[in-house]
Design an enzyme around this catalytic site. Structure first.
Site, PDB file in Angstrom:
ATOM      1  N   ASP A  93      -0.091  -4.974  -9.632  1.00 24.04           N
ATOM      2  CA  ASP A  93       0.946  -4.025  -9.287  1.00 24.04           C
ATOM      3  C   ASP A  93       0.882  -3.611  -7.818  1.00 24.04           C
ATOM      4  O   ASP A  93      -0.057  -2.932  -7.415  1.00 24.04           O
ATOM      5  CB  ASP A  93       0.738  -2.808 -10.198  1.00 24.04           C
ATOM      6  CG  ASP A  93       1.634  -1.656  -9.857  1.00 24.04           C
ATOM      7  OD1 ASP A  93       2.700  -1.879  -9.269  1.00 24.04           O
ATOM      8  OD2 ASP A  93       1.260  -0.512 -10.198  1.00 24.04           O
ATOM      9  N   ASP A 276       7.908  -3.653  -5.000  1.00 25.64           N
ATOM     10  CA  ASP A 276       7.022  -3.245  -6.089  1.00 25.64           C
ATOM     11  C   ASP A 276       7.063  -4.206  -7.277  1.00 25.64           C
ATOM     12  O   ASP A 276       8.010  -4.218  -8.048  1.00 25.64           O
ATOM     13  CB  ASP A 276       7.420  -1.835  -6.541  1.00 25.64           C
ATOM     14  CG  ASP A 276       6.469  -1.279  -7.581  1.00 25.64           C
ATOM     15  OD1 ASP A 276       5.468  -1.948  -7.909  1.00 25.64           O
ATOM     16  OD2 ASP A 276       6.727  -0.168  -8.073  1.00 25.64           O
TER      17      ASP A 276
END
Length: 390
Positions: A93, A276
């Site tokens: 992530d 992201d």
């Protein structure tokens, strides 16, 4: 002579590619229920509560911070923790900086559906006396910090600090197919006093170059990849366009415009965008997202502005994002997802205005964007490279 030169060149290429460690990522569509979750991706660190919780009682050694809400298509890969290795599936992530997995002490329903780390079974585990709390859009994770050996492919990090979840409030975490999260954002977003996984890889020269890259495929199967220590250029078309990071915490860049059919729909005075991998959708300020949905989908179905009949997808307009002077088109077959044969879903979501980001306009470019564009994260030069995915 010519022939031996050719061999040298080939050998040189082989040696180079050896330095890149590739981890295959599994792509899974999570339940429709999770897609329909409308809570904001509780994403950005609330700096205020962060500093208050850490400093209110120094004896507590407590670090509180925000994590995300999950929905929709997710990508995750394997790592191991401990000696002998215990295997976990983690979400790699770029929107957070901590590593955590469920602990064997965790009795929450969401832990029981996932692999749990057993510190007693690892000869290299060290307990740390620090509690942590990670808060995200639809629940929280409380736990403790520990230290152990982490392995990602062939990369081995000793004494990596990570979180062991002891209590997860039920919520979206029950529905996700992975066990934990491996954050790849900058160290200032990590729990205070800890060093993120990528910083340890970089600082201890475990990788040859301080870069990693993501190829997120839109096709099924395990061809999606995160690579560490270099870039395999077969995963993109054309040359990488480099974009400077504007603020080294998230992977944040400046975006200069968003248009649909020549009409400015966002970022009219410039804005900031966060790249992201841990967010599925394109997320922005609610009022702008609402207008974009109305523009794209004037006749919504099921009483929901994000839902439309799949018949109309081919006639929808392309969204154009301009970043550092380069236009990045996002065509409808990328920003629309099929929920069924007839029902389609627009991958836009509001909510960034509630994050403590100053007053400027902010967008999150999630996997919808990253399936189209191969992305390279260069910590050595604080820049992101983008090129059409192969």
């Amino acid at each position: 002579q010519e022939r031996s030169m050719k061999w040298l060149v080939i050998l040189g290429l082989v040696a180079l590619s050896e330095c890149i460690v590739k981890i295959p990522l599994t792509k899974i569509k999570t339940t429709q229920g999770a897609i329909r979750e409308k809570q904001l991706l509780g994403k950005f660190l609330d700096e205020q509560s962060h500093s208050v919780s850490q400093n209110s009682d120094p004896d507590k050694k407590f670090s509180s911070h925000r994590l995300r809400n999950f929905q929709n298509i997710v990508y995750f890969g394997n790592i191991t923790i401990g000696t002998p290795p215990q295997e976990f599936q983690v979400n790699f992530d770029t929107g957070s900086s901590d590593l955590w997995v469920p602990s064997v002490d965790c009795r929450s329903p969401s832990c029981s559906t996932h692999k749990r780390f057993n510190p007693q079974k690892s000869t290299t585990f060290q307990r740390l006396d620090q509690k942590i709390e990670l808060i995200y859009g639809s629940g929280s994770m409380k736990g403790v910090l520990g230290r152990d050996t982490i392995q990602i492919g062939d990369l081995v990090i000793t004494n990596q600090i990570f979180g062991l979840s002891q209590n997860q409030s039920s919520g979206v975490l029950e529905q996700v197919p992975y066990d934990g999260i491996l954050g790849l954002a900058y160290p200032n977003l990590a729990v205070r006093g800890t060093t993120p996984v990528f910083d340890n890889l970089k600082n201890h020269k475990i990788i040859s170059e301080p870069v990693f890259a993501f190829y997120l495929s839109s096709r099924p199967g395990n061809i999606s990849t995160v690579m560490f220590g270099g870039v395999d250029h077969t995963y993109h078309k054309g040359k990488l366009q480099w974009v400077p990071v504007t603020q080294a915490s998230f992977w944040q860049v400046a975006m200069s415009s968003m248009t649909i059919n020549g009409k400015v729909v966002g970022c009219s005075h410039g804005c900031q965008a966060i790249v992201d991998t841990g967010t599925s959708l394109l997320v922005g300020p609610t009022h702008l997202v609402t207008d974009i949905l109305k523009l794209i989908n004037p006749k919504p179905i099921l009483d929901d502005q994000q839902v439309l009949s799949c018949d109309v997808v081919n006639s929808l307009p392309t969204l154009l994002l301009t970043i550092n002077g380069i236009v990045y088109p996002v065509p409808p077959d990328y920003y629309v997802q099929r929920l069924s044969q007839e029902i389609c879903f627009l991958s836009f979501q509001g909510g960034t205005e509630t994050n403590h980001f100053g007053t400027s306009e902010n967008w999150i470019l999630g996997d919808v964007f990253l399936r189209l564009y191969f992305s390279v994260y260069d910590r050595g030069n604080n820049r992101i490279g983008l090129a059409p995915a192969a």
